[in-house]
Scaffold this active site. Structure first.
Site, short mmCIF file in Angstrom:
data_model
loop_
_atom_site.label_atom_id
_atom_site.label_comp_id
_atom_site.label_asym_id
_atom_site.label_seq_id
_atom_site.Cartn_x
_atom_site.Cartn_y
_atom_site.Cartn_z
CB THR A 71 21.03 78.55 62.19
OG1 THR A 71 21.64 78.19 63.44
CG2 THR A 71 22.10 78.55 61.11
CE1 TYR A 116 21.38 75.02 60.83
CE2 TYR A 116 21.22 72.84 61.83
CZ TYR A 116 21.98 73.91 61.39
OH TYR A 116 23.35 73.87 61.53
CG HIS A 151 27.28 77.20 59.72
ND1 HIS A 151 25.97 77.49 59.97
CD2 HIS A 151 27.41 75.86 59.93
CE1 HIS A 151 25.32 76.38 60.30
NE2 HIS A 151 26.17 75.38 60.30
#
Length: 389
Positions: free
Chosen positions: A156, A130, A276
């Site tokens: 991501t 992240y 997601h």
């Protein structure tokens, strides 16, 4: 010991065994949960074509994902707080994946750290990143993944802002759980889970605590994470991270053909068609429904993988036959982990592998790499949504 024949069997045990807040964290989506539901139900719109009188001896599900040999084209997806589903959860899942011959992906928001997992495994795993505002932390965690010999970085892209998940807010989700009356009453019914958690010292986000500036305990961690997901993440930043990493790069969260082309232009090794797990933009299309459009957009310029909605070997078969080079399971392995620890993760992989193998055979294929759309029957209702010009 109950007889486990399908992923749903593991889910039932998991629900009984794990505290409600962590079950809800896994088994929920954002807002109305429409996308969360359709990730799975849209697979039901695809039928399989049965073939007979084909020599089915010597079948194989072995394949490759980004050049890595895999026993079947399935990887364990990055799942935050896996170590709250079962004590030392990331370590146990990584060990099960390694033994089975499939990749394990460790989340930035894991309970066990990169170093914890590296010390407990013998082969490289993948690390999911992240992007945080704190540049020093970002550079540090990428270097830690390099030092641990992680063989791929999964970046991501679809969590610049956090989608609202009603159950998490209502449950007061935290790691470890806050000692509220509601939580304590629920935890008092989960003795097996509690005893295992007492035997480990890994009960907080160990990739962050002690590594991010000013984060030394749980209270400071919650304040830090609430402000850190970087909404400024753009394609220039992706290119910078690609250069900083220098190894195999997989972009996760692609749900649009234009974004897929941008990823291909950047020279990434693979993309993951993903929403997601229905936990971000509710109302978005399911991953399997947009897969054909993305495959058409990028051709063979890079590998296209898929996650969100995989619950069976037949789901794997359908995605691979449609053109994906690999898929990821998240909830399916979490059910197994929460139910039975490492053994449960292995059981989840065994269930999916067996169904993939048998279904492949009944469709007339001996090698998973030969699967193509000829074994699929796709009706017009599957493609009923089209982007407006």
């Amino acid at each position: 010991m109950p007889v486990i024949t399908e992923i749903e069997d593991l889910k039932r045990i998991y629900r009984r065994r794990v505290p409600k807040m962590f079950y809800d964290y896994c088994e929920s989506g954002s807002w109305t949960e429409q996308t969360f539901r359709e990730n799975s139900s849209d697979f039901d719109l695809i039928r399989l074509r049965q073939r007979v009188a084909v020599n089915m001896d010597g079948r194989t599900t072995a394949s490759q994902m980004i050049g890595q040999d895999v026993s079947m084209p399935v990887a364990l997806a990055p799942v935050g707080m896996t170590g709250m589903q079962h004590a030392d959860g990331e370590i146990l899942a990584a060990q099960a994946a390694e033994a089975f011959g499939v990749p394990f992906t460790l989340s930035t928001m894991s309970i066990c750290s990169i170093e914890d997992v590296a010390a407990a495994t013998t082969k490289p795993f993948w690390f999911q990143l992240y992007v945080m505002r704190d540049q020093e932390f970002l550079e540090g965690i990428i270097q830690r993944a390099k030092d641990a010999k992680c063989s791929a970085l999964v970046l991501t892209l679809d969590l610049q802002v956090l989608g609202q998940r009603h159950k998490d807010l209502k449950n007061g989700l935290s790691a470890p759980p806050k000692p509220t009356l509601k939580n304590m009453l629920n935890l008092s019914t989960k003795w097996g889970w509690g005893m295992e958690m007492l035997r480990t010292d890994k009960r907080e986000f160990r990739n962050i605590v002690g590594h991010a500036k000013g984060v030394g305990d749980v209270s400071s961690l919650m304040d830090w994470t609430a402000q850190q997901f970087d909404p400024r993440l753009d394609w220039d930043k992706v290119a910078q991270i690609k250069e900083m990493w220098g190894g195999k790069l997989i972009l996760k969260g692609i749900l649009d053909a234009e974004d897929a082309r941008r990823a291909a232009d950047l020279g990434c090794d693979a993309i993951i068609v993903s929403n997601h797990g229905g936990r971000q933009l509710d109302g978005a299309l399911s991953s399997i429904r947009v897969l054909p459009e993305i495959l058409e957009a990028v051709g063979d310029r890079m590998e296209v993988h898929l996650d969100s909605g995989i619950r069976s070997g037949q789901d794997v078969l359908k995605a691979i036959a449609m053109g994906a080079r690999g898929v990821y399971i998240g909830r399916a392995f979490i059910y197994g982990l929460g139910a039975m620890g490492r053994e449960g993760v292995t059981k989840a992989l065994e269930v999916i592998h067996k169904e993939l193998d048998v279904s492949m055979a009944l469709c007339g294929y001996r090698d998973v790499k030969d699967l193509d759309r000829k074994c699929l029957l796709i009706g017009p209702e599957f493609a009923r949504y089209q982007q407006m010009a």
